[in-house]
Design a protein around this motif. Structure first.
Motif, PDB file in Angstrom:
ATOM      1  N   VAL A   1     -75.730  23.251  33.312  1.00 58.88           N
ATOM      2  CA  VAL A   1     -76.228  22.626  32.089  1.00 58.88           C
ATOM      3  C   VAL A   1     -75.260  21.579  31.537  1.00 58.88           C
ATOM      4  O   VAL A   1     -75.668  20.684  30.802  1.00 58.88           O
ATOM      5  N   GLU A   2     -73.971  21.695  31.894  1.00 61.87           N
ATOM      6  CA  GLU A   2     -73.002  20.707  31.421  1.00 61.87           C
ATOM      7  C   GLU A   2     -72.731  19.617  32.453  1.00 61.87           C
ATOM      8  O   GLU A   2     -71.895  18.743  32.219  1.00 61.87           O
ATOM      9  N   SER A   3     -73.414  19.682  33.586  1.00 61.04           N
ATOM     10  CA  SER A   3     -73.170  18.677  34.628  1.00 61.04           C
ATOM     11  C   SER A   3     -74.473  18.110  35.190  1.00 61.04           C
ATOM     12  O   SER A   3     -74.516  17.685  36.333  1.00 61.04           O
ATOM     13  N   THR A   4     -75.527  18.125  34.369  1.00 65.45           N
ATOM     14  CA  THR A   4     -76.754  17.462  34.789  1.00 65.45           C
ATOM     15  C   THR A   4     -76.522  15.950  34.766  1.00 65.45           C
ATOM     16  O   THR A   4     -75.583  15.455  34.143  1.00 65.45           O
TER      17      THR A   4
ATOM     18  N   ALA B   1     -69.259  31.959  28.227  1.00 64.71           N
ATOM     19  CA  ALA B   1     -69.073  31.229  26.972  1.00 64.71           C
ATOM     20  C   ALA B   1     -69.591  32.050  25.802  1.00 64.71           C
ATOM     21  O   ALA B   1     -68.981  32.075  24.720  1.00 64.71           O
ATOM     22  N   LEU B   2     -70.718  32.728  26.000  1.00 70.08           N
ATOM     23  CA  LEU B   2     -71.241  33.601  24.944  1.00 70.08           C
ATOM     24  C   LEU B   2     -70.246  34.711  24.631  1.00 70.08           C
ATOM     25  O   LEU B   2     -69.959  34.991  23.461  1.00 70.08           O
ATOM     26  N   VAL B   3     -69.700  35.349  25.671  1.00 65.36           N
ATOM     27  CA  VAL B   3     -68.723  36.421  25.450  1.00 65.36           C
ATOM     28  C   VAL B   3     -67.507  35.882  24.704  1.00 65.36           C
ATOM     29  O   VAL B   3     -66.983  36.538  23.796  1.00 65.36           O
TER      30      VAL B   3
ATOM     31  N   TRP C   1     -85.392  39.816  23.888  1.00 65.11           N
ATOM     32  CA  TRP C   1     -84.954  38.693  24.719  1.00 65.11           C
ATOM     33  C   TRP C   1     -84.034  37.777  23.926  1.00 65.11           C
ATOM     34  O   TRP C   1     -84.387  37.295  22.849  1.00 65.11           O
ATOM     35  N   LEU C   2     -82.845  37.536  24.471  1.00 66.48           N
ATOM     36  CA  LEU C   2     -81.911  36.577  23.892  1.00 66.48           C
ATOM     37  C   LEU C   2     -81.780  35.433  24.893  1.00 66.48           C
ATOM     38  O   LEU C   2     -81.022  35.526  25.870  1.00 66.48           O
ATOM     39  N   PRO C   3     -82.532  34.341  24.700  1.00 69.32           N
ATOM     40  CA  PRO C   3     -82.515  33.236  25.676  1.00 69.32           C
ATOM     41  C   PRO C   3     -81.146  32.559  25.726  1.00 69.32           C
ATOM     42  O   PRO C   3     -80.532  32.295  24.691  1.00 69.32           O
ATOM     43  N   ILE C   4     -80.686  32.272  26.940  1.00 64.77           N
ATOM     44  CA  ILE C   4     -79.375  31.653  27.132  1.00 64.77           C
ATOM     45  C   ILE C   4     -79.467  30.630  28.256  1.00 64.77           C
ATOM     46  O   ILE C   4     -80.209  30.811  29.221  1.00 64.77           O
ATOM     47  N   ASN C   5     -78.732  29.554  28.141  1.00 65.34           N
ATOM     48  CA  ASN C   5     -78.668  28.595  29.240  1.00 65.34           C
ATOM     49  C   ASN C   5     -78.026  29.246  30.458  1.00 65.34           C
ATOM     50  O   ASN C   5     -77.038  29.975  30.321  1.00 65.34           O
TER      51      ASN C   5
ATOM     52  N   ALA D   1     -72.178  28.031  20.939  1.00 64.63           N
ATOM     53  CA  ALA D   1     -73.576  27.672  20.688  1.00 64.63           C
ATOM     54  C   ALA D   1     -73.963  26.391  21.417  1.00 64.63           C
ATOM     55  O   ALA D   1     -75.065  26.269  21.967  1.00 64.63           O
ATOM     56  N   LYS D   2     -73.069  25.412  21.428  1.00 66.89           N
ATOM     57  CA  LYS D   2     -73.361  24.143  22.092  1.00 66.89           C
ATOM     58  C   LYS D   2     -73.554  24.315  23.591  1.00 66.89           C
ATOM     59  O   LYS D   2     -74.306  23.576  24.220  1.00 66.89           O
ATOM     60  N   ILE D   3     -72.866  25.265  24.166  1.00 63.73           N
ATOM     61  CA  ILE D   3     -72.926  25.478  25.614  1.00 63.73           C
ATOM     62  C   ILE D   3     -74.080  26.392  25.999  1.00 63.73           C
ATOM     63  O   ILE D   3     -74.835  26.104  26.929  1.00 63.73           O
ATOM     64  N   THR D   4     -74.252  27.480  25.265  1.00 61.70           N
ATOM     65  CA  THR D   4     -75.236  28.503  25.628  1.00 61.70           C
ATOM     66  C   THR D   4     -76.648  28.180  25.179  1.00 61.70           C
ATOM     67  O   THR D   4     -77.615  28.719  25.723  1.00 61.70           O
ATOM     68  N   GLY D   5     -76.780  27.324  24.159  1.00 62.80           N
ATOM     69  CA  GLY D   5     -78.093  27.063  23.581  1.00 62.80           C
ATOM     70  C   GLY D   5     -78.528  28.124  22.594  1.00 62.80           C
ATOM     71  O   GLY D   5     -79.642  28.080  22.069  1.00 62.80           O
ATOM     72  N   ILE D   6     -77.659  29.089  22.302  1.00 61.86           N
ATOM     73  CA  ILE D   6     -77.963  30.151  21.340  1.00 61.86           C
ATOM     74  C   ILE D   6     -77.435  29.719  19.971  1.00 61.86           C
ATOM     75  O   ILE D   6     -76.268  29.317  19.857  1.00 61.86           O
ATOM     76  N   PRO D   7     -78.238  29.771  18.918  1.00 65.42           N
ATOM     77  CA  PRO D   7     -77.769  29.331  17.598  1.00 65.42           C
ATOM     78  C   PRO D   7     -76.518  30.082  17.138  1.00 65.42           C
ATOM     79  O   PRO D   7     -76.321  31.255  17.483  1.00 65.42           O
ATOM     80  N   VAL D   8     -75.691  29.393  16.357  1.00 65.07           N
ATOM     81  CA  VAL D   8     -74.453  29.985  15.842  1.00 65.07           C
ATOM     82  C   VAL D   8     -74.747  31.286  15.105  1.00 65.07           C
ATOM     83  O   VAL D   8     -74.059  32.303  15.297  1.00 65.07           O
ATOM     84  N   GLU D   9     -75.780  31.264  14.271  1.00 64.93           N
ATOM     85  CA  GLU D   9     -76.102  32.447  13.473  1.00 64.93           C
ATOM     86  C   GLU D   9     -76.437  33.649  14.351  1.00 64.93           C
ATOM     87  O   GLU D   9     -76.080  34.784  14.035  1.00 64.93           O
TER      88      GLU D   9
END
Length: 807
Positions: free
Chosen positions: A673-676, A280-282, A270-274, A343-351
């Motif tokens: 997630v960017e317009s809450t 954005a991840l791609v 599982w790779l959790p994503i917003n 990373a800032k958008i998806t919530g997935i760490p840069v690493e």
């Protein structure tokens, strides 16, 4: 392959379906195996048993086999296909938990048995019994009145998915014979991906490789796909996914806001994503690949258009419109799409993004697959496009073990369907905008609402035949808005409803006709996944009460309208089925004869591994795609030309642009997630649920006990609101309020609430000022604003607030 039709004892049945029995026990004893499947009633104990085959006809590709055990013309219990029937172990298109409860639906107290007419307000659900003669006369007379007054463009058959079979659309045929009806295009499930795929791959490459092809992969990426939930039962994706997990040595990542059930037992995948941020991840992955010289330039320059300046169409060179320019910060929004940006958008760490990108760039074969959840959003067209672009970047298309980034392909058996005839009305609308066409049809144009076949609508929808559908309200967006439009009788003047049970949408009908299930009549259907199969069946019982088939209903209306002979062509429904089947056999000689099919019940054919776009990869000139360039179009000039002059709303495109992007970019969602907001600080996303297929089975009490309607909320968000597991909570936003149970779980990303779609709407629409939906239907909270390109259903694009309901 033939199947035997010997009886199976209930004890043997339960032994062979231990997983289902375990599910009932795991639910805390809420529904025992007896409650789910039923003891054979004492009255049937000594009666002679008859066995018939049938199939599920709900909008699920499983098309599960159903084996009806009948005594005294009543269904005693429902079994399914097993190895004992086939004489071989695999594949076995077995019915899922839902299909095995059909006896509950078949004999449910709410089952419709007689024609009825509305005696209350539209949406109130008040009806009285009438005769078939009155029902047909009223429906036909109102149809003629609407056609005479407004023309045939005012007649409409809404999108519906409650019945799938070779003769399941008779009303369209009948309407074609009396001047036609307004058409629709798209579906509620796949509008965005179905729209964008032809721009990139052409119209003949809409599906990916079979899941069996992924057995040869080394890395498998699934974006927003959960085969064991969305396609449970039968021998399709659920079955194929389970087999793939057993056979493959590949590393697997499932990219999803939820740890869905397809991940269970393999949590490391599982790779959790917003939600709504897959593109954005791609983009972040693409930046890493470009920066580290991991893209396959030979593939991109040979097979693709629009990756970089070298592959741009001549008219668009020198304008920084390529995909490369967008990723590296020279195009469109002038923002470099680094892994840190993503990373800032998806919530997935840069690493994690960098590690994934490295694996994508170095691991071959790569199999990329996407479900239909990521595309069912306000930015869904570009999300789908971005996911499809990912395997292109590393040249992993058309080779063993690869796919093209769309959903998995299949080896389905295709059967001919009842001809709809030639519809004289050429205009069509996106199916998702039917309420707009009722409310303000003449304001809908090609530029603002995607009207096809003409510049605009001349009239609104005044007459509808809603057959086997719950999309007037329950499965449509913004239920409160839909109610206000449908309940106004001055807008749509007449609604004919045809169904087996009183669902929420049927409450808005003026006349209701009681339908038979497909297994209560002769029926056939084909489907498949890695393997192909077909199910043929005879009526399990005689028709009860005054229920009729849809073909019979359409025939009665055709007779009233003077077109019966043209409609039936002198054939009964079974005679049509035989003729259509013979047409299918001409195209597919391997199929058994009609008599053999009916005797066997289930016909199974082993499939082959299918590699998407294999011929194109082998020779891109001889096997050119049917895109304008003949190549994969990462930049689409055709899209720019088609959408030129369209009327867009804020948020439809990238900030500062007045046209739709011609490459797969990331566009923030209108409600995401960017317009809450301070008022609605949480993202709200939907998902498919084991207890229902869309809203079908949503009223079966036993299934509701095993599968309660819950809102998934992360422990961090729950703690902040004083919410505990099992609390009744309110989820609300600018469109409505629902009440349901809280499922407090780390299986959903923080900041996001997940509510399964399809729960039955349950609100007092006339007495409650808030219209609180205590059924927990997510569509009480979804927007009816369509996605910008396909004008499709964005039902996963929402924001909300959650609060505990005081005791």
């Amino acid at each position: 392959m033939s199947t035997n039709t010997h009886a199976v004892s209930r004890r043997s049945f339960l032994k062979t379906t231990g997983a289902l029995g375990a599910l009932a026990v795991a639910a805390g004893g809420a529904a025992s195996a007896d409650a789910m499947f039923g003891e054979v009633p004492a009255a049937f104990a000594d009666a002679q048993e008859k066995i018939t085959w049938g199939h599920c006809a709900i909008n699920c590709p499983g098309r599960c086999s159903l084996k009806f055990h009948v005594k005294d013309d009543e269904v005693a219990w429902v079994d399914t296909f097993t190895s004992k029937d086939a004489g071989f172990d695999d594949p076995q298109p077995r019915a899922c938990l839902r299909g095995r409860t059909y006896r509950r639906w078949l004999a449910h107290p709410d089952r419709l048995s007689y024609p009825m007419k509305r005696v209350g307000k539209r949406g109130e659900g008040k009806f009285e019994r009438i005769s078939w003669e009155e029902a047909i006369d009223t429906a036909a007379s109102k149809l003629k009145e609407v056609i005479d007054t407004y023309g045939n463009e005012a007649v409409y058959v809404p999108y519906a998915t409650g019945v799938s079979a070779s003769t399941s659309r008779p009303f369209n045929r009948m309407l074609s014979l009396v001047g036609g009806y307004l058409n629709f295009y798209n579906s509620y499930s796949t509008a965005q991906i179905s729209c964008i795929t032809p721009y990139m791959y052409g119209s003949k490459q809409s599906s990916g490789s079979t899941l069996s092809t992924a057995e040869d992969a080394e890395l498998i990426l699934l974006f927003g796909s959960s085969p064991v939930e969305t396609r449970q039962g039968g021998a399709v994706s659920h079955y194929d996914w389970a087999h793939l997990r057993e056979k493959t040595n590949a590393k697997i990542y499932i990219i999803d806001p939820r740890m869905n059930d397809s991940v269970m037992g393999h949590s490391d995948t599982w790779l959790p994503i917003n939600p709504g941020t897959d593109a954005a991840l791609v983009a972040g992955i693409a930046h890493y690949l470009i920066e580290h010289d991991m893209v396959d330039l030979d593939f991109l320059h040979t097979y693709c258009v629009g990756y970089d300046e070298e592959t741009m169409p001549e008219a668009y060179k020198g304008k920084n419109l390529s995909y490369y320019d967008y990723i590296m910060g020279a195009g469109y929004d002038k923002v470099e799409k680094t892994p840190a940006w993503a990373a800032k958008i998806t919530g997935i760490p840069v690493e994690t993004i960098e590690k994934l990108a490295y694996e994508v760039g170095t691991t071959k074969p790569l199999y990329v697959n996407q479900g239909w959840g990521p595309q069912r959003r306000s930015n869904g067209e570009w999300t789908s496009w971005a996911i499809m672009a990912l395997p292109c970047l590393v040249g992993q298309i058309g080779l063993e073990g690869t796919s093209n980034g769309t959903r998995e392909g299949s080896n389905s058996i295709s059967l001919s369907s009842l001809p709809k005839g030639t519809n004289p009305v050429k205009k069509s609308i996106p199916c998702f905008l039917f309420t707009d066409a009722i409310d303000h049809g003449p304001e809908m144009t090609a530029k603002n609402a995607g009207v096809k076949g003409g510049d605009k609508l001349e009239v609104g929808i005044k007459y509808m035949i809603n057959y086997a559908g719950n999309c007037l309200t329950n499965q449509h967006s913004d239920i409160n808005k839909a109610h206000d439009i449908l309940s106004d009788e001055s807008k749509c003047e007449f609604i004919l409803g045809v169904d087996t049970v009183m669902c929420d949408s049927l409450k808005y009908a003026d006349i209701i006709l009681p339908d038979l299930f497909r297994f209560e009549q002769v029926s056939m259907i084909g489907t498949g996944g890695d393997n192909a199969y077909m199910i043929a069946g005879q009526p399990c019982t005689s028709p009860k009460f005054e229920r009729k088939t849809a073909y019979e209903m359409a025939t009665l209306m055709a007779e009233k309208l003077g077109v019966k002979d043209e409609f039936t062509e002198g054939k009964t429904e079974e005679e049509w089925i035989v003729e259509l089947y013979e047409q299918s056999r001409e195209k597919d000689p391997e199929l058994p004869t009609y008599e053999q099919a009916m005797e066997q019940g289930v016909y199974v054919r082993p499939g082959k591994k299918k590699v998407s776009m294999e011929k194109f990869r082998t020779d891109p000139v001889a096997n050119a795609l049917d895109t304008p360039s003949g190549k994969i179009e990462i930049f689409s000039e055709k899209l720019l030309q088609f959408t030129d002059g369209w009327e867009l709303q804020d948020g439809d495109t990238l900030a500062g642009m007045d046209t739709l992007p011609a490459i797969p970019v990331y566009i923030p969602e209108w409600f995401g997630v960017e317009s809450t907001t301070e008022e609605f600080p949480l993202a709200l996303t939907g998902f498919h649920y084991r207890g229902r297929i869309h809203s079908s089975w949503g009223f079966i009490e036993d299934l509701k006990e095993v599968n309660p309607q819950e809102a998934w909320i992360n422990p961090l968000d729950a703690q902040e609101r004083g919410i505990s597991q099992g609390d009744t909570i309110r989820v609300k936003n600018q469109f409505g309020v629902i009440e349901l149970l809280a499922k407090v779980t780390p299986r959903v990303v923080p900041g996001t609430v997940a509510v399964s779609q399809g729960a039955w709407h349950d609100a007092d629409m006339f007495g409650d000022a808030e219209r609180v939906d205590k059924g927990g239907s997510i569509n009480t909270l979804t927007t009816q604003r369509p996605s910008p390109l396909s004008k499709g259903n964005p039902q996963h694009t929402n924001i909300c607030q959650v609060e505990k309901v005081s005791a």
